[in-house]
Design a protein around this motif. Structure first.
Motif, PDB file in Angstrom:
ATOM      1  N   ILE A 172       0.905  -1.261   0.095  1.00 21.54           N
ATOM      2  CA  ILE A 172      -0.066  -0.045  -0.059  1.00 21.54           C
ATOM      3  C   ILE A 172       0.803   1.122  -0.077  1.00 21.54           C
ATOM      4  O   ILE A 172       2.081   1.415   0.742  1.00 21.54           O
ATOM      5  N   ALA A 173       0.507   2.253  -0.848  1.00 18.91           N
ATOM      6  CA  ALA A 173       1.331   3.590  -0.541  1.00 18.91           C
ATOM      7  C   ALA A 173       1.441   4.306   0.594  1.00 18.91           C
ATOM      8  O   ALA A 173       0.271   4.246   1.526  1.00 18.91           O
ATOM      9  N   TYR A 174       2.417   4.638   1.028  1.00 18.42           N
ATOM     10  CA  TYR A 174       2.622   5.205   2.410  1.00 18.42           C
ATOM     11  C   TYR A 174       3.621   6.399   1.980  1.00 18.42           C
ATOM     12  O   TYR A 174       4.836   6.249   2.188  1.00 18.42           O
ATOM     13  N   PRO A 175       3.170   7.508   1.540  1.00 14.83           N
ATOM     14  CA  PRO A 175       4.030   8.571   1.186  1.00 14.83           C
ATOM     15  C   PRO A 175       4.896   9.091   2.401  1.00 14.83           C
ATOM     16  O   PRO A 175       5.847   9.865   2.028  1.00 14.83           O
ATOM     17  N   ASP A 176       4.342   8.976   3.485  1.00 15.41           N
ATOM     18  CA  ASP A 176       5.095   9.498   4.806  1.00 15.41           C
ATOM     19  C   ASP A 176       6.570   9.168   4.982  1.00 15.41           C
ATOM     20  O   ASP A 176       7.350   9.731   5.798  1.00 15.41           O
ATOM     21  N   TYR A 177       6.690   7.939   4.525  1.00 18.50           N
ATOM     22  CA  TYR A 177       8.267   7.271   4.620  1.00 18.50           C
ATOM     23  C   TYR A 177       8.847   7.228   3.178  1.00 18.50           C
ATOM     24  O   TYR A 177       8.678   6.118   2.416  1.00 18.50           O
ATOM     25  N   PRO A 178       9.433   8.136   2.583  1.00 22.30           N
ATOM     26  CA  PRO A 178      10.136   8.197   1.150  1.00 22.30           C
ATOM     27  C   PRO A 178      11.421   7.556   1.126  1.00 22.30           C
ATOM     28  O   PRO A 178      12.104   7.654  -0.041  1.00 22.30           O
ATOM     29  N   HIS A 179      11.918   7.283   2.420  1.00 17.56           N
ATOM     30  CA  HIS A 179      13.569   6.987   2.357  1.00 17.56           C
ATOM     31  C   HIS A 179      13.779   5.446   1.861  1.00 17.56           C
ATOM     32  O   HIS A 179      13.047   4.579   1.703  1.00 17.56           O
ATOM     33  N   ASP A 180      14.893   5.418   1.269  1.00 20.05           N
ATOM     34  CA  ASP A 180      15.331   4.052   0.813  1.00 20.05           C
ATOM     35  C   ASP A 180      15.430   3.057   1.627  1.00 20.05           C
ATOM     36  O   ASP A 180      15.210   1.623   1.442  1.00 20.05           O
ATOM     37  N   GLU A 181      16.020   3.370   2.963  1.00 28.32           N
ATOM     38  CA  GLU A 181      16.393   2.243   4.015  1.00 28.32           C
ATOM     39  C   GLU A 181      14.995   1.647   4.508  1.00 28.32           C
ATOM     40  O   GLU A 181      13.983   2.159   4.810  1.00 28.32           O
ATOM     41  N   SER A 182      14.840   0.513   4.424  1.00 27.10           N
ATOM     42  CA  SER A 182      13.873  -0.465   4.867  1.00 27.10           C
ATOM     43  C   SER A 182      13.678  -0.322   6.557  1.00 27.10           C
ATOM     44  O   SER A 182      14.609  -0.633   6.911  1.00 27.10           O
ATOM     45  N   ARG A 183      12.419  -0.162   7.051  1.00 26.27           N
ATOM     46  CA  ARG A 183      12.296  -0.121   8.446  1.00 26.27           C
ATOM     47  C   ARG A 183      10.895  -0.946   8.688  1.00 26.27           C
ATOM     48  O   ARG A 183      10.123  -0.792   8.105  1.00 26.27           O
ATOM     49  N   ALA A 184      10.956  -1.682   9.802  1.00 29.09           N
ATOM     50  CA  ALA A 184      10.126  -2.374  10.369  1.00 29.09           C
ATOM     51  C   ALA A 184       8.936  -1.321  10.780  1.00 29.09           C
ATOM     52  O   ALA A 184       9.222  -0.285  11.318  1.00 29.09           O
ATOM     53  N   ALA A 185       7.535  -1.837  10.405  1.00 31.88           N
ATOM     54  CA  ALA A 185       6.497  -0.997  11.045  1.00 31.88           C
ATOM     55  C   ALA A 185       5.480  -1.673  11.498  1.00 31.88           C
ATOM     56  O   ALA A 185       5.337  -2.963  10.941  1.00 31.88           O
ATOM     57  N   THR A 186       4.397  -1.031  12.078  1.00 35.07           N
ATOM     58  CA  THR A 186       3.434  -1.685  12.722  1.00 35.07           C
ATOM     59  C   THR A 186       2.200  -0.935  11.941  1.00 35.07           C
ATOM     60  O   THR A 186       2.094   0.367  11.895  1.00 35.07           O
ATOM     61  N   PRO A 204      -8.040  -2.700   2.616  1.00 33.34           N
ATOM     62  CA  PRO A 204      -8.198  -1.977   3.586  1.00 33.34           C
ATOM     63  C   PRO A 204      -8.576  -0.438   3.056  1.00 33.34           C
ATOM     64  O   PRO A 204      -8.043  -0.206   1.820  1.00 33.34           O
ATOM     65  N   ARG A 205      -9.395   0.363   3.421  1.00 34.21           N
ATOM     66  CA  ARG A 205      -9.773   1.517   3.126  1.00 34.21           C
ATOM     67  C   ARG A 205      -8.778   2.968   3.487  1.00 34.21           C
ATOM     68  O   ARG A 205      -8.675   3.686   2.950  1.00 34.21           O
ATOM     69  N   GLN A 206      -8.285   2.293   4.672  1.00 31.97           N
ATOM     70  CA  GLN A 206      -7.416   3.532   5.355  1.00 31.97           C
ATOM     71  C   GLN A 206      -6.651   2.759   6.240  1.00 31.97           C
ATOM     72  O   GLN A 206      -7.064   1.334   6.802  1.00 31.97           O
ATOM     73  N   LEU A 207      -5.348   3.243   6.647  1.00 32.68           N
ATOM     74  CA  LEU A 207      -4.490   2.488   7.554  1.00 32.68           C
ATOM     75  C   LEU A 207      -3.774   3.406   8.235  1.00 32.68           C
ATOM     76  O   LEU A 207      -3.474   4.507   7.432  1.00 32.68           O
ATOM     77  N   ARG A 208      -3.331   3.273   9.431  1.00 34.03           N
ATOM     78  CA  ARG A 208      -2.119   3.953  10.179  1.00 34.03           C
ATOM     79  C   ARG A 208      -0.810   2.912  10.430  1.00 34.03           C
ATOM     80  O   ARG A 208      -1.296   1.976  11.007  1.00 34.03           O
ATOM     81  N   VAL A 209       0.035   3.716  10.009  1.00 36.29           N
ATOM     82  CA  VAL A 209       1.195   2.982  10.156  1.00 36.29           C
ATOM     83  C   VAL A 209       2.341   3.856  11.206  1.00 36.29           C
ATOM     84  O   VAL A 209       2.461   5.067  11.101  1.00 36.29           O
ATOM     85  N   PHE A 210       2.709   3.036  11.882  1.00 35.40           N
ATOM     86  CA  PHE A 210       3.624   3.474  12.960  1.00 35.40           C
ATOM     87  C   PHE A 210       4.997   2.883  12.713  1.00 35.40           C
ATOM     88  O   PHE A 210       5.375   1.622  12.790  1.00 35.40           O
ATOM     89  N   VAL A 211       6.050   3.633  12.135  1.00 35.20           N
ATOM     90  CA  VAL A 211       7.238   2.927  11.892  1.00 35.20           C
ATOM     91  C   VAL A 211       8.018   2.914  13.151  1.00 35.20           C
ATOM     92  O   VAL A 211       8.229   3.981  13.978  1.00 35.20           O
ATOM     93  N   GLN A 212       8.590   1.792  13.297  1.00 35.01           N
ATOM     94  CA  GLN A 212       9.350   1.565  14.624  1.00 35.01           C
ATOM     95  C   GLN A 212      10.791   2.596  14.693  1.00 35.01           C
ATOM     96  O   GLN A 212      11.166   2.926  13.875  1.00 35.01           O
ATOM     97  N   ASP A 213      10.769   2.965  16.056  1.00 35.77           N
ATOM     98  CA  ASP A 213      11.852   4.029  16.325  1.00 35.77           C
ATOM     99  C   ASP A 213      12.014   5.214  15.340  1.00 35.77           C
ATOM    100  O   ASP A 213      12.796   5.775  15.136  1.00 35.77           O
ATOM    101  N   TYR A 214      10.705   5.606  14.934  1.00 39.78           N
ATOM    102  CA  TYR A 214      10.677   6.725  14.114  1.00 39.78           C
ATOM    103  C   TYR A 214       9.485   7.540  14.604  1.00 39.78           C
ATOM    104  O   TYR A 214       9.659   8.661  15.048  1.00 39.78           O
ATOM    105  N   ALA A 215       8.158   6.847  14.803  1.00 44.09           N
ATOM    106  CA  ALA A 215       6.822   7.688  14.912  1.00 44.09           C
ATOM    107  C   ALA A 215       6.980   7.787  16.313  1.00 44.09           C
ATOM    108  O   ALA A 215       6.301   8.653  16.846  1.00 44.09           O
ATOM    109  N   ILE A 216       7.365   6.781  17.218  1.00 40.38           N
ATOM    110  CA  ILE A 216       7.176   6.775  18.589  1.00 40.38           C
ATOM    111  C   ILE A 216       8.022   7.944  19.243  1.00 40.38           C
ATOM    112  O   ILE A 216       9.436   7.879  19.040  1.00 40.38           O
TER     113      ILE A 216
END
Lengths: 295, 352
Positions: free
Chosen positions: B255-269, B340-352
């Protein structure tokens, strides 16, 4: 709603009727032999010469009369002291957690575990003429041993645990919630005790008072040591009974014994009534606890 | 009367019940402290009341520092979870207690108690004792008792926790109306998010002795600050995956998640609420998961459908409207697609 606890579930295996009957019979026989017969005997012996003689035995002897009076002074004072102490100790133990709480709980029972004679001796060693405080007391013209204060101290010490023992489980069962609520509503120390705590514990307290009074009136060992048995001065009822008996005045001894026995019977009756009442209060407190949340 | 809590700390032995908690309760607000058990919400309430003393920090009522004032001097109304009514006193005397200990003259006491019993709709119960009342009635007596001396603040500790669902519902609405009438600054503790959201103007979400989020019910629901709040609010499906280059990858779902445009892959919930999922019979080009219907709970107001995604190994709960449910004609065992119509992503060590 909780099920009625009185309806015990039927037991899978019951004892045979013969065993039951034998056990009940044995219990009744022991009770009759050790309790009922001696008790009845006291009254029979006391009244053997008729009511007139019985009355003369009690009222004709100045020392006997004095012993009754003395007991009626010593017991209430000792009870009063123990009520004050008992409430304070029960409050401390049931309401607070502090270092030494377990030790205090154990210490409260000490007077029950120590022989009364030892208690008397230990008072003698503290306050007697040769005792630790002896010289100081003599210098200040104070008499404790062989006088009223000694009798009160000995009696109070021996009956020390009665009130506290009664109140601790009761106050623990009731809990502090109502007291916390009262404090949050602005009640201060004495108001809190008078308006909330006392009404909740009054029956248990009265029961403790009755029991304490019975023990105080009948106290012999500790009082025996500290009284110095001065007839007409420091003889309480139990001491007087013993002295009359030693003097072969059996009718007198039995007459005075019967007064003590009657006090015991009245106490027993009141105690049973109150026991029933406190048990109901405890059950009610427990029921309210479990019931909260329902309805 | 506003309440200010400033960097309050409280420990019980080694357990930290509150760690530097700061909170502002505006005058006249009805605020809920919401959190799981052990989150410190009741401790905070008791410190505000003065039933507990903070190890550090300050509590102020308006401008007055009450940090070390005993509860007897704070004039607070406190309502306990288990009512704590005086069992040996009548309803009248229970309500009158706070006035009596303050030495209010008798005629005034009578007048005030009558007024309060009318307010809590218990006229005619003056002579009853607490044991004769139902749970809901007892709690209303407790509330009247707390309000009798016109407290500066009203504090309620899980006030409806001991009541059954229907009475709880009634009392909640009633408390809300009562507050609208009296406007006394109120704080109540609850572990029930529905209760907090329904009754309070402001909700404070607590966890492990800290405040996770403060806001209006709407703010919190629409913009949960972190995964804990999201999860605690419930009715949510949790996915573990990763984010990279503006895409969120959750198993086979991308799913598109424009809030995280970086190359580095990160774990997310990722959290998707059950009403944000849609069930379709056939793939329609949008990202979706194949799943099997395992359970249908025709509840009100929506049908709750549980599906199992084999590829993902998770059970999802989907809310389906009754109209949609009728259209789909779902039965247990059907294979469907969940989008999913909508979802919230929390990137670990990032959003918290």
């Amino acid at each position: 709603m909780a099920e009625n606890p009185a309806q015990a579930p039927p037991r899978a295996h019951d004892d045979p009727p013969a065993v039951k009957a034998a056990l009940i019979l044995a219990a009744v026989a022991v009770m009759a032999f050790f309790v009922v017969v001696p008790l009845v005997n006291v009254f029979v012996q006391a009244l053997a010469g008729g009511v007139g003689v019985y009355w003369r035995n009690l009222s004709g002897d100045a020392d006997t009369l004095h012993s009754i009076k003395l007991t009626l002074i010593v017991a209430p004072i000792a009870v009063g002291l123990n009520v004050t102490f008992g409430i304070a100790a029960a409050w401390a133990i049931a309401r607070f957690r502090f270092p030494g709480r377990t030790l205090l709980t154990a210490l409260i029972d000490l007077p029950f575990t120590v022989s009364p004679v030892v208690v008397g001796l230990f008072l003698l060693l503290l306050f007697g003429l040769q005792g630790t405080f002896g010289p100081w007391l003599r210098a200040h013209d104070l008499k404790i041993v062989f006088a009223l204060p000694g009798l009160i101290l000995a009696t109070a010490f021996v009956t020390f645990p009665v009130v506290a023992r009664e109140l601790i489980p009761l106050m623990e069962a009731i809990g502090a919630e109502e007291e916390v609520a009262a404090v949050s509503l602005g009640a201060r120390g004495w108001q809190l005790f008078r308006l909330i705590t006392l009404p909740n514990i009054k029956w248990g307290l009265l029961y403790g008072v009755i029991l304490c009074n019975a023990r105080a009136m009948g106290e012999f060992g500790a009082v025996y040591v500290v009284s110095g048995h001065i007839a007409g001065k420091t003889d309480t009822m139990p001491l007087r009974v013993e002295k009359l008996f030693q003097e072969y005045n059996l009718p007198g001894a039995f007459a005075l014994s019967s007064v003590l026995a009657m006090l015991a019977l009245v106490t027993l009756f009141v105690k049973t009534a109150l026991e029933w009442k406190t048990r109901r209060d405890l059950a009610e407190a427990a029921r309210l606890r479990t019931q909260r949340g329902e309805a | 009367m506003s309440i200010t809590v400033e960097r309050v700390t409280k420990s019980f032995g080694t357990f930290v019940a509150l760690g530097e908690v700061s909170l502002e309760v505006p005058s006249g607000a009805l605020l809920a402290l919401l959190g799981p058990s052990g989150s410190g919400k009741t401790t905070l309430l008791r410190i505000i009341a003065g039933l507990e003393v903070a190890d550090a920090g300050a509590v102020r009522y308006h401008d007055e520092d009450v940090t070390h004032a005993p509860v007897t001097e704070r004039n607070v109304g406190f309502v306990f979870q288990h009512y704590a009514l005086f069992r040996h006193l009548t309803v009248f005397e229970n309500v009158a207690f706070g006035l009596r200990v303050r030495g209010v003259p008798r005629p005034r006491v009578r007048e005030r108690v009558r007024e309060l019993l009318r307010l809590v709709q218990l006229e005619g119960y003056e002579r009853s004792v607490p044991a004769q009342l139902s749970g809901g009635q007892r709690q209303r007596v407790a509330l009247a008792r707390a309000l009798a001396a016109e407290p500066k603040v009203l504090l309620l500790d899980e006030p409806f926790g001991a009541l059954d669902a229907r009475v709880r519902q009634e009392l909640r609405q009633w408390l809300r109306r009562l507050h609208d009438e009296l406007h006394v600054t109120s704080v109540f503790v609850t572990h029930d998010q529905e209760e907090a959201f329904e009754v309070a103007d402001r909700v404070v979400i607590m966890n492990h002795g800290r405040i996770e989020q403060t806001g209006s019910p709407e703010e919190i629901f629409e913009h949960p600050a972190n995964p804990f709040v999201m999860d605690f609010l419930g009715n949510v499906n949790v996915f573990h995956g990763s984010v990279q280059n503006g895409r969120a990858r959750l198993g086979s779902l991308e799913i598109a998640y424009p809030d995280y445009p970086h190359d580095e892959s990160r774990a997310a919930t990722a959290f998707i609420r059950s009403h944000e999922l849609e069930i379709v019979r056939a793939r329609n080009g949008r990202p979706s998961l194949e799943a099997k219907v395992t359970h249908i709970n025709p509840a009100r107001p929506v049908v709750k459908v549980r599906v199992y995604s084999e590829a993902f190994g998770v059970v999802l709960t989907v809310d389906v409207s009754w109209e949609r449910y009728a259209e789909l004609r779902l039965t247990v065992g059907d294979t469907v697609y969940v989008a999913p119509r909508q979802l919230r992503v929390f990137v670990q060590d990032y959003a918290i």
